[in-house]
Design a protein around this motif. Structure first.
Motif, PDB file in Angstrom:
ATOM      1  N   SER A 165       0.841  -1.265   0.001  1.00  0.00           N
ATOM      2  CA  SER A 165      -0.051  -0.091  -0.064  1.00  0.00           C
ATOM      3  C   SER A 165       0.862   1.283   0.025  1.00  0.00           C
ATOM      4  O   SER A 165       0.564   2.455  -0.751  1.00  0.00           O
ATOM      5  CB  SER A 165      -0.968  -0.077   1.209  1.00  0.00           C
ATOM      6  N   LYS A 166       2.072   1.174   0.804  1.00  0.00           N
ATOM      7  CA  LYS A 166       2.928   2.226   0.831  1.00  0.00           C
ATOM      8  C   LYS A 166       3.528   2.539  -0.720  1.00  0.00           C
ATOM      9  O   LYS A 166       3.951   3.853  -1.081  1.00  0.00           O
ATOM     10  CB  LYS A 166       4.071   2.289   1.635  1.00  0.00           C
ATOM     11  N   LEU A 213       0.789  -5.851 -10.118  1.00  0.00           N
ATOM     12  CA  LEU A 213      -0.239  -4.548 -10.007  1.00  0.00           C
ATOM     13  C   LEU A 213       0.860  -3.444  -9.923  1.00  0.00           C
ATOM     14  O   LEU A 213       0.619  -2.634 -10.459  1.00  0.00           O
ATOM     15  CB  LEU A 213      -0.883  -4.636  -8.981  1.00  0.00           C
ATOM     16  N   LEU A 214       1.818  -3.530  -9.082  1.00  0.00           N
ATOM     17  CA  LEU A 214       2.653  -2.371  -8.744  1.00  0.00           C
ATOM     18  C   LEU A 214       3.605  -2.266  -9.956  1.00  0.00           C
ATOM     19  O   LEU A 214       4.067  -1.053 -10.546  1.00  0.00           O
ATOM     20  CB  LEU A 214       3.831  -2.689  -7.396  1.00  0.00           C
ATOM     21  N   SER A 239       2.810  -2.678 -13.011  1.00  0.00           N
ATOM     22  CA  SER A 239       1.861  -2.104 -14.228  1.00  0.00           C
ATOM     23  C   SER A 239       1.857  -0.734 -13.848  1.00  0.00           C
ATOM     24  O   SER A 239       1.559  -0.035 -14.952  1.00  0.00           O
ATOM     25  CB  SER A 239       0.456  -2.775 -14.204  1.00  0.00           C
ATOM     26  N   LYS A 240       1.686  -0.365 -12.632  1.00  0.00           N
ATOM     27  CA  LYS A 240       1.481   1.084 -12.142  1.00  0.00           C
ATOM     28  C   LYS A 240       2.892   1.823 -12.335  1.00  0.00           C
ATOM     29  O   LYS A 240       2.888   3.011 -12.588  1.00  0.00           O
ATOM     30  CB  LYS A 240       0.787   0.975 -10.740  1.00  0.00           C
ATOM     31  N   ASN A 241       3.995   1.350 -11.789  1.00  0.00           N
ATOM     32  CA  ASN A 241       5.274   1.985 -11.572  1.00  0.00           C
ATOM     33  C   ASN A 241       6.460   0.906 -11.873  1.00  0.00           C
ATOM     34  O   ASN A 241       6.950   0.572 -10.996  1.00  0.00           O
ATOM     35  CB  ASN A 241       5.202   2.737 -10.440  1.00  0.00           C
ATOM     36  N   ALA A 242       6.548   0.659 -13.072  1.00  0.00           N
ATOM     37  CA  ALA A 242       7.607  -0.111 -13.613  1.00  0.00           C
ATOM     38  C   ALA A 242       8.996   0.196 -13.223  1.00  0.00           C
ATOM     39  O   ALA A 242       9.873  -0.712 -12.677  1.00  0.00           O
ATOM     40  CB  ALA A 242       7.841  -0.504 -14.949  1.00  0.00           C
ATOM     41  N   LEU A 281       6.401  -5.341 -19.800  1.00  0.00           N
ATOM     42  CA  LEU A 281       7.080  -4.531 -18.811  1.00  0.00           C
ATOM     43  C   LEU A 281       8.215  -4.913 -18.026  1.00  0.00           C
ATOM     44  O   LEU A 281       9.035  -4.050 -17.391  1.00  0.00           O
ATOM     45  CB  LEU A 281       6.068  -3.978 -17.825  1.00  0.00           C
ATOM     46  N   THR A 282       8.559  -6.283 -18.063  1.00  0.00           N
ATOM     47  CA  THR A 282       9.815  -7.086 -17.374  1.00  0.00           C
ATOM     48  C   THR A 282      10.992  -6.692 -18.001  1.00  0.00           C
ATOM     49  O   THR A 282      12.115  -7.100 -17.381  1.00  0.00           O
ATOM     50  CB  THR A 282       9.543  -8.343 -17.009  1.00  0.00           C
TER      51      THR A 282
END
Length: 212
Positions: free
Chosen positions: A26-27, A106-107, A109-112, A206-207
């Protein structure tokens, strides 16, 4: 019976670890802030990313120790596999790992960029071989694989029937052919003796090419 009853209840320590894991995620999850400079992260955010990496390393070390033993016992018989699966399902492997993998995806995809900085993904990738060996012991694995490959509207049995009919049409690709194709800009890879073209997926991933 008492042991089975107790194992169904999550231990306090395991529940605490799960809550800690969710707090870390969450952080790191990006908020709705506007105007952030790309690829620049606050020291606090990088510190949390470093903490996630340490947490993932400890978790992967534990699972990496447990899974080979579990695989060895589970390979004895289907009954042993069922018993071991029940134990693993209530352990860190079955409770913390699945949610952690989904959270990391999920993280990513949001901030690679931040996830690449954190460095937790290669640690999780190191578990793939252990998980794959255990998964291959599951009864009905071939049937499940066919069902996983079936797109909506296509029955899994279609693949079985097609593979039986088209055995004579299978193209044999030598190692030299694969290497030459990849040198020319292609992206073929071998999984369980079969060659797959993942060139189109490379642009969407994205990897990064190294993980692929």
């Amino acid at each position: 019976m008492d042991h089975e009853h107790c194992s169904k209840e999550r231990s306090a320590s395991l529940d605490l670890l799960l809550r800690f894991q969710r707090l870390l995620v969450s952080k790191l999850y990006p908020g709705d802030c506007v105007g952030q400079v790309p690829n620049t992260y606050s020291p606090d955010l990088l510190g949390i990313g470093s903490l996630l990496k340490k947490y993932t390393a400890l978790l992967c070390t534990h699972i990496g120790d447990i899974l080979p033993v579990a695989t060895s016992i589970a390979s004895t018989s289907h009954r042993h596999f069922a018993e071991v699966s029940y134990v693993v399902d209530g352990d860190l492997t079955g409770i913390l790992l699945p949610e952690l993998v989904v959270s990391v995806v999920l993280l990513l995809s949001k901030n690679a960029g931040l996830m690449q900085e954190a460095g937790a993904i290669p640690l999780l990738a190191g578990l793939l071989e252990h998980l794959d060996r255990f998964d291959h012991l599951a009864p009905g694995k071939e049937r499940d694989d066919n069902e996983d490959l079936a797109w909506p509207g296509i029955m899994g049995s279609f693949f079985t029937a097609q593979s039986c009919r088209n055995n004579e049409e299978v193209t044999l690709i030598r190692k030299a052919d694969l290497e030459n194709h990849n040198k020319d800009g292609g992206f073929w890879t071998v999984i369980d003796g079969k060659v797959y073209d993942i060139k189109d997926f490379q642009t969407q991933s994205l990897t990064g090419s190294s993980i692929l």
